[in-house]
Motif scaffolding. Structure first.
Motif, PDB file in Angstrom:
ATOM      1  N   LEU A   1      56.716  70.061  88.959  1.00 24.17           N
ATOM      2  CA  LEU A   1      55.481  70.226  88.193  1.00 24.17           C
ATOM      3  C   LEU A   1      55.560  71.430  87.252  1.00 24.17           C
ATOM      4  CD1 LEU A   1      51.907  69.885  89.661  1.00 24.17           C
ATOM      5  CD2 LEU A   1      52.458  71.786  88.180  1.00 24.17           C
ATOM      6  N   LEU A   2      56.189  72.509  87.717  1.00 31.81           N
ATOM      7  CA  LEU A   2      56.257  73.736  86.925  1.00 31.81           C
ATOM      8  C   LEU A   2      57.463  73.780  85.984  1.00 31.81           C
ATOM      9  CD1 LEU A   2      55.283  76.389  89.639  1.00 31.81           C
ATOM     10  CD2 LEU A   2      53.806  75.323  87.927  1.00 31.81           C
ATOM     11  N   SER A   3      58.382  72.820  86.089  1.00 30.99           N
ATOM     12  CA  SER A   3      59.618  72.888  85.303  1.00 30.99           C
ATOM     13  C   SER A   3      59.394  72.969  83.795  1.00 30.99           C
ATOM     14  CB  SER A   3      60.539  71.715  85.651  1.00 30.99           C
ATOM     15  OG  SER A   3      59.932  70.468  85.387  1.00 30.99           O
ATOM     16  N   PRO A   4      58.344  72.352  83.213  1.00 30.73           N
ATOM     17  CA  PRO A   4      58.133  72.541  81.765  1.00 30.73           C
ATOM     18  C   PRO A   4      57.821  73.988  81.376  1.00 30.73           C
ATOM     19  CG  PRO A   4      57.025  70.544  82.509  1.00 30.73           C
ATOM     20  CD  PRO A   4      57.469  71.291  83.735  1.00 30.73           C
ATOM     21  N   LEU A   5      57.454  74.822  82.347  1.00 31.96           N
ATOM     22  CA  LEU A   5      57.203  76.234  82.041  1.00 31.96           C
ATOM     23  C   LEU A   5      58.493  76.987  81.742  1.00 31.96           C
ATOM     24  CD1 LEU A   5      54.483  77.168  84.711  1.00 31.96           C
ATOM     25  CD2 LEU A   5      54.166  76.319  82.384  1.00 31.96           C
ATOM     26  N   LEU A   6      59.648  76.342  81.986  1.00 32.58           N
ATOM     27  CA  LEU A   6      60.928  76.950  81.640  1.00 32.58           C
ATOM     28  C   LEU A   6      61.187  76.917  80.133  1.00 32.58           C
ATOM     29  CD1 LEU A   6      63.089  75.299  84.446  1.00 32.58           C
ATOM     30  CD2 LEU A   6      62.733  77.772  84.193  1.00 32.58           C
ATOM     31  N   GLU A   7      60.432  76.103  79.420  1.00 29.85           N
ATOM     32  CA  GLU A   7      60.682  75.916  77.987  1.00 29.85           C
ATOM     33  C   GLU A   7      60.115  77.077  77.159  1.00 29.85           C
ATOM     34  OE1 GLU A   7      62.677  73.321  77.108  1.00 29.85           O
ATOM     35  OE2 GLU A   7      62.735  73.214  79.299  1.00 29.85           O
ATOM     36  N   ASP A   8      60.589  77.192  75.925  1.00 30.65           N
ATOM     37  CA  ASP A   8      60.142  78.270  75.030  1.00 30.65           C
ATOM     38  C   ASP A   8      58.666  78.129  74.666  1.00 30.65           C
ATOM     39  OD1 ASP A   8      62.674  79.381  75.009  1.00 30.65           O
ATOM     40  OD2 ASP A   8      63.301  78.264  73.226  1.00 30.65           O
ATOM     41  N   ASN A   9      58.176  76.894  74.647  1.00 31.14           N
ATOM     42  CA  ASN A   9      56.770  76.642  74.322  1.00 31.14           C
ATOM     43  C   ASN A   9      56.103  75.975  75.527  1.00 31.14           C
ATOM     44  OD1 ASN A   9      54.338  76.256  72.912  1.00 31.14           O
ATOM     45  ND2 ASN A   9      54.984  74.232  72.194  1.00 31.14           N
ATOM     46  N   PRO A  10      55.777  76.749  76.563  1.00 30.18           N
ATOM     47  CA  PRO A  10      55.250  76.155  77.794  1.00 30.18           C
ATOM     48  C   PRO A  10      53.791  75.734  77.644  1.00 30.18           C
ATOM     49  CG  PRO A  10      55.256  78.531  77.986  1.00 30.18           C
ATOM     50  CD  PRO A  10      55.908  78.211  76.671  1.00 30.18           C
ATOM     51  N   PRO A  11      53.349  74.771  78.443  1.00 31.52           N
ATOM     52  CA  PRO A  11      51.941  74.369  78.407  1.00 31.52           C
ATOM     53  C   PRO A  11      51.049  75.427  79.040  1.00 31.52           C
ATOM     54  CG  PRO A  11      53.081  73.244  80.179  1.00 31.52           C
ATOM     55  CD  PRO A  11      54.130  73.983  79.410  1.00 31.52           C
ATOM     56  N   ALA A  12      49.799  75.447  78.619  1.00 32.37           N
ATOM     57  CA  ALA A  12      48.818  76.365  79.197  1.00 32.37           C
ATOM     58  C   ALA A  12      47.933  75.591  80.175  1.00 32.37           C
ATOM     59  CB  ALA A  12      47.964  76.987  78.103  1.00 32.37           C
ATOM     60  N   PHE A  13      47.472  76.268  81.205  1.00 28.59           N
ATOM     61  CA  PHE A  13      46.550  75.660  82.169  1.00 28.59           C
ATOM     62  C   PHE A  13      45.149  75.588  81.553  1.00 28.59           C
ATOM     63  CE2 PHE A  13      49.761  78.011  84.681  1.00 28.59           C
ATOM     64  CZ  PHE A  13      50.307  76.949  85.386  1.00 28.59           C
ATOM     65  N   PRO A  14      44.339  74.613  81.965  1.00 32.07           N
ATOM     66  CA  PRO A  14      44.622  73.516  82.903  1.00 32.07           C
ATOM     67  C   PRO A  14      45.261  72.344  82.182  1.00 32.07           C
ATOM     68  CG  PRO A  14      42.333  73.403  82.236  1.00 32.07           C
ATOM     69  CD  PRO A  14      42.913  74.610  81.542  1.00 32.07           C
ATOM     70  N   PHE A  15      45.864  71.426  82.976  1.00 32.81           N
ATOM     71  CA  PHE A  15      46.435  70.220  82.394  1.00 32.81           C
ATOM     72  C   PHE A  15      46.539  69.122  83.450  1.00 32.81           C
ATOM     73  CE2 PHE A  15      50.105  73.125  83.295  1.00 32.81           C
ATOM     74  CZ  PHE A  15      50.734  72.405  84.303  1.00 32.81           C
ATOM     75  N   VAL A  16      46.739  67.918  82.981  1.00 34.50           N
ATOM     76  CA  VAL A  16      47.053  66.791  83.858  1.00 34.50           C
ATOM     77  C   VAL A  16      48.564  66.715  83.971  1.00 34.50           C
ATOM     78  CG1 VAL A  16      47.047  64.272  84.108  1.00 34.50           C
ATOM     79  CG2 VAL A  16      44.989  65.456  83.336  1.00 34.50           C
ATOM     80  N   SER A  17      49.061  66.577  85.191  1.00 31.05           N
ATOM     81  CA  SER A  17      50.498  66.445  85.399  1.00 31.05           C
ATOM     82  C   SER A  17      50.818  65.058  85.943  1.00 31.05           C
ATOM     83  CB  SER A  17      51.001  67.507  86.386  1.00 31.05           C
ATOM     84  OG  SER A  17      52.385  67.337  86.638  1.00 31.05           O
ATOM     85  N   LEU A  18      51.782  64.407  85.324  1.00 32.91           N
ATOM     86  CA  LEU A  18      52.343  63.158  85.836  1.00 32.91           C
ATOM     87  C   LEU A  18      53.701  63.486  86.438  1.00 32.91           C
ATOM     88  CD1 LEU A  18      52.424  60.003  86.111  1.00 32.91           C
ATOM     89  CD2 LEU A  18      53.594  60.003  83.880  1.00 32.91           C
ATOM     90  N   LEU A  19      53.817  63.327  87.757  1.00 31.22           N
ATOM     91  CA  LEU A  19      55.083  63.567  88.444  1.00 31.22           C
ATOM     92  C   LEU A  19      55.698  62.222  88.799  1.00 31.22           C
ATOM     93  CD1 LEU A  19      54.142  66.525  90.839  1.00 31.22           C
ATOM     94  CD2 LEU A  19      55.179  66.603  88.567  1.00 31.22           C
ATOM     95  N   VAL A  20      56.843  61.933  88.206  1.00 29.26           N
ATOM     96  CA  VAL A  20      57.472  60.622  88.374  1.00 29.26           C
ATOM     97  C   VAL A  20      58.927  60.814  88.795  1.00 29.26           C
ATOM     98  CG1 VAL A  20      56.058  59.077  86.985  1.00 29.26           C
ATOM     99  CG2 VAL A  20      57.586  60.637  85.824  1.00 29.26           C
ATOM    100  N   SER A  21      59.238  60.349  89.993  1.00 31.04           N
ATOM    101  CA  SER A  21      60.591  60.525  90.526  1.00 31.04           C
ATOM    102  C   SER A  21      60.932  59.330  91.407  1.00 31.04           C
ATOM    103  CB  SER A  21      60.670  61.824  91.338  1.00 31.04           C
ATOM    104  OG  SER A  21      59.899  61.722  92.524  1.00 31.04           O
ATOM    105  N   GLY A  22      62.080  59.424  92.079  1.00 27.98           N
ATOM    106  CA  GLY A  22      62.481  58.352  92.975  1.00 27.98           C
ATOM    107  C   GLY A  22      61.607  58.229  94.202  1.00 27.98           C
TER     108      GLY A  22
END
Length: 258
Positions: free
Chosen positions: A39-60
């Protein structure tokens, strides 16, 4: 280190090694929720999202829609009542005779398929709510393949389009329900280019923003666990060095806010 959710054997190995390093180096240890890492991995990017937000977690193993107010402040909006979408991708790929991990291979095969050759159902989109179901879609693909065994590319295309459109419809509903203007997508399936294209088009129409992790950080990785541990350590959280405990089932809603 990752303490859950997940398979017991894998979690025990990781927890034992993590605790051993902490004990040997005389440093704090932190048990991290695997899904919080995604869920937090996009915060690693140079332009991270700000809270609050909707998160879609899609995995195996998971398909989740989360209301994210801040780190550790999560409310479940919807989840799959059967197969996770990544699991459905892998199982459908196996039915088509593709190798493992099947999701990326199926997506590559789908690029060769004819659009609209087959129309697969968009499960649970004809009723209100934010839950998902992918078991029936997988079965529909199987039955189509039995009838048309020489049209793998077109079946792969129809499956991928149905799955991504289903996810997009539910994400649109979640944004409207919460009133948030930001969608964050993470987990292994977030690397799917068809899904990204569909979500980009949907959020643009809504006047919203969508964020993804870099492709290298979509699948399971140590950086996302380190990032979650970083935030929790800064908030003063640590665990006892000597206790090796795991949580094969560990809801995001159980986590403490930071």
């Amino acid at each position: 280190y990752t303490a859950g959710p997940g398979l017991v054997g894998a979690l025990l190995v990781g927890a034992a090694i993590g605790r051993s390093f902490a004990w040997a180096l005389e440093v704090p240890a932190l048990a991290i929720n695997h899904m919080e890492g995604h869920l937090l991995s996009p915060l690693l990017e140079d332009n991270p999202p700000a809270f609050p937000f909707v998160s879609l977690l899609v995995s195996g193993g998971h398909t989740l829609l989360i209301d994210v107010q801040g780190i550790g402040n999560y409310q479940l909006l919807g989840e799959s009542i059967d197969d996770a979408v990544g699991e459905a991708f892998d199982k459908t790929a196996k039915m088509l005779g593709l190798s493992y991990p099947g999701g990326p291979i199926l997506a590559a095969l789908a690029e060769k398929g004819i659009p609209d050759k087959y129309t697969f159902p968009r499960p649970m989109t004809n009723r209100p709510g934010l839950d998902f179901s992918f078991s029936g879609l997988k079965t529909f693909a199987k039955n189509t393949f039995i009838e048309f065994p020489n049209e793998k590319e077109d079946i792969a295309k129809a499956f991928e389009v149905a799955a991504t459109e289903t996810l997009t419809i539910k994400c649109s509903r979640a944004l409207k329900y919460t009133g948030f203007k930001t969608l964050v997508v993470a987990g292994g399936v977030s690397a799917n280019l068809s899904l990204r294209k569909s979500l980009n088009e949907m959020t643009e129409k809504l006047g919203s923003n969508v964020f993804y992790p870099a492709l290298d950080f979509c699948t399971d990785n140590g950086a996302m666990i380190a990032l979650a541990g970083h935030y929790r350590f800064l908030a003063g959280q640590t665990n006892d060095h000597y206790e090796i405990s795991i949580k094969p089932r560990w809801s995001l809603e159980e986590l403490q806010p930071v």
